[in-house]
Motif scaffolding. Structure first.
Motif, mmCIF file in Angstrom:
data_model
loop_
_atom_site.group_PDB
_atom_site.id
_atom_site.type_symbol
_atom_site.label_atom_id
_atom_site.label_comp_id
_atom_site.label_asym_id
_atom_site.label_seq_id
_atom_site.Cartn_x
_atom_site.Cartn_y
_atom_site.Cartn_z
ATOM 1 N N ARG A 39 0.870 -1.178 0.000
ATOM 2 C CA ARG A 39 0.000 0.000 0.000
ATOM 3 C C ARG A 39 0.898 1.217 0.000
ATOM 4 O O ARG A 39 1.743 1.368 0.885
ATOM 5 C CB ARG A 39 -0.924 0.017 1.228
ATOM 6 N N CYS B 110 -2.451 6.731 -0.365
ATOM 7 C CA CYS B 110 -3.673 6.364 0.367
ATOM 8 C C CYS B 110 -4.171 7.557 1.181
ATOM 9 O O CYS B 110 -3.427 8.144 1.954
ATOM 10 C CB CYS B 110 -3.383 5.192 1.301
ATOM 11 N N TYR B 111 -5.425 7.913 0.987
ATOM 12 C CA TYR B 111 -5.987 9.025 1.778
ATOM 13 C C TYR B 111 -7.027 8.536 2.780
ATOM 14 O O TYR B 111 -7.908 9.292 3.186
ATOM 15 C CB TYR B 111 -6.498 10.163 0.912
ATOM 16 N N GLN B 112 -6.943 7.232 3.132
ATOM 17 C CA GLN B 112 -7.728 6.701 4.266
ATOM 18 C C GLN B 112 -9.241 6.837 4.059
ATOM 19 O O GLN B 112 -9.982 7.108 4.998
ATOM 20 C CB GLN B 112 -7.306 7.405 5.564
ATOM 21 N N CYS B 113 -9.696 6.606 2.851
ATOM 22 C CA CYS B 113 -11.130 6.755 2.586
ATOM 23 C C CYS B 113 -11.936 5.564 3.094
ATOM 24 O O CYS B 113 -13.131 5.672 3.336
ATOM 25 C CB CYS B 113 -11.378 6.949 1.090
ATOM 26 N N GLY B 114 -11.295 4.390 3.187
ATOM 27 C CA GLY B 114 -11.966 3.213 3.731
ATOM 28 C C GLY B 114 -12.724 2.372 2.714
ATOM 29 O O GLY B 114 -13.282 1.329 3.060
ATOM 30 N N THR B 115 -12.749 2.774 1.456
ATOM 31 C CA THR B 115 -13.487 2.016 0.436
ATOM 32 C C THR B 115 -13.017 0.563 0.369
ATOM 33 O O THR B 115 -13.828 -0.364 0.246
ATOM 34 C CB THR B 115 -13.294 2.675 -0.947
ATOM 35 N N CYS B 116 -11.728 0.359 0.465
ATOM 36 C CA CYS B 116 -11.163 -0.990 0.331
ATOM 37 C C CYS B 116 -11.645 -1.940 1.427
ATOM 38 O O CYS B 116 -11.748 -3.148 1.210
ATOM 39 C CB CYS B 116 -9.641 -0.910 0.341
ATOM 40 N N ILE C 285 -7.370 3.392 8.652
ATOM 41 C CA ILE C 285 -7.503 2.206 7.801
ATOM 42 C C ILE C 285 -6.211 1.408 7.916
ATOM 43 O O ILE C 285 -5.155 1.826 7.448
ATOM 44 C CB ILE C 285 -7.760 2.579 6.322
ATOM 45 N N CYS D 35 -9.911 1.042 -5.164
ATOM 46 C CA CYS D 35 -9.167 2.142 -4.526
ATOM 47 C C CYS D 35 -9.110 3.359 -5.464
ATOM 48 O O CYS D 35 -8.488 3.296 -6.530
ATOM 49 C CB CYS D 35 -7.747 1.677 -4.181
ATOM 50 N N PRO D 36 -9.738 4.455 -5.086
ATOM 51 C CA PRO D 36 -9.781 5.620 -5.998
ATOM 52 C C PRO D 36 -8.400 6.113 -6.442
ATOM 53 O O PRO D 36 -8.190 6.334 -7.632
ATOM 54 C CB PRO D 36 -10.548 6.671 -5.190
ATOM 55 N N PRO D 37 -7.427 6.271 -5.525
ATOM 56 C CA PRO D 37 -6.140 6.802 -5.993
ATOM 57 C C PRO D 37 -5.142 5.718 -6.417
ATOM 58 O O PRO D 37 -3.990 6.008 -6.672
ATOM 59 C CB PRO D 37 -5.619 7.546 -4.771
ATOM 60 N N ALA E 129 -3.841 3.178 -4.658
ATOM 61 C CA ALA E 129 -2.773 3.060 -3.662
ATOM 62 C C ALA E 129 -2.331 1.617 -3.450
ATOM 63 O O ALA E 129 -1.233 1.380 -2.953
ATOM 64 C CB ALA E 129 -3.254 3.648 -2.331
ATOM 65 N N MET E 130 -3.203 0.651 -3.794
ATOM 66 C CA MET E 130 -2.884 -0.759 -3.544
ATOM 67 C C MET E 130 -2.293 -1.403 -4.788
ATOM 68 O O MET E 130 -2.772 -1.200 -5.897
ATOM 69 C CB MET E 130 -4.145 -1.549 -3.149
HETATM 70 S S1 SF4 Z 1 -9.414 2.530 -0.888
HETATM 71 FE FE1 SF4 Z 1 -7.302 3.158 -1.310
HETATM 72 S S2 SF4 Z 1 -7.183 5.272 -0.579
HETATM 73 FE FE2 SF4 Z 1 -9.001 4.371 0.335
HETATM 74 S S3 SF4 Z 1 -8.267 3.579 2.345
HETATM 75 FE FE3 SF4 Z 1 -8.148 1.890 0.877
HETATM 76 S S4 SF4 Z 1 -6.019 1.957 0.124
HETATM 77 FE FE4 SF4 Z 1 -6.452 3.944 1.074
#
Ligand code: SF4
Ligand code: SF4
Length: 127
Positions: free
Chosen positions: A66, A71-77, A95, A112-114, A116-117
């Protein structure tokens, strides 16, 4: 091949499975990532059967990453992670990512929007 090999794992070898990822194209080679449950003996018999049917069987390890800068900690994942390798730590809502729990299903990569993974497969042959 035309053989229901995954069903055969259940019917003939008493194994249960959980599909973690499936990439299958008609009349082409595909990739299926399964978690298999059963006795060691049945597992070995099932894997031997798959190989006899021409299926390439590999044990999946993974290098999970990651990118903390992205990662901006949005929590979608966390809503798609089947193994809880990604989870919300309360009450601060951080997260958390635990690579050792990851099964390399790649679901988090898609959502993951940006972006990051990232998951790289590192497979080794079995049996
Ligand atoms: S979806 Fe991506 S940006 Fe959002 S918390 Fe998970 S790793 Fe981070
Ligand atoms: S690839 Fe992502 S969604 Fe899948 S188990 Fe690993 S961390 Fe969870």
């Amino acid at each position: 091949m035309g053989q229901p090999v995954v069903c055969d794992l259940v019917r003939r070898f008493d194994l249960t499975f959980n599909i973690l990822s499936a990439i299958i194209y008609p009349h082409q080679e595909g990739r299926l990532i399964l978690e298999l449950y059963g006795s060691r003996k049945d597992f070995n018999r099932g894997v031997r059967y798959l190989k006899e049917m021409g299926v390439r069987v590999e044990k999946v390890g993974q290098e999970i990453h990651r990118n903390e800068n992205i990662c901006y900690q949005c929590g979608t994942c966390t809503s798609v992670c089947p193994t809880s390798a990604l989870w919300v730590k309360r009450p601060d809502m951080e997260i958390v990512f635990e690579p050792e729990k990851c099964s390399a299903c790649e679901l988090c990569i898609a959502v993951c929007p940006p972006r990051a993974m990232s998951v790289k497969f590192n497979s080794t042959k079995m049996l």
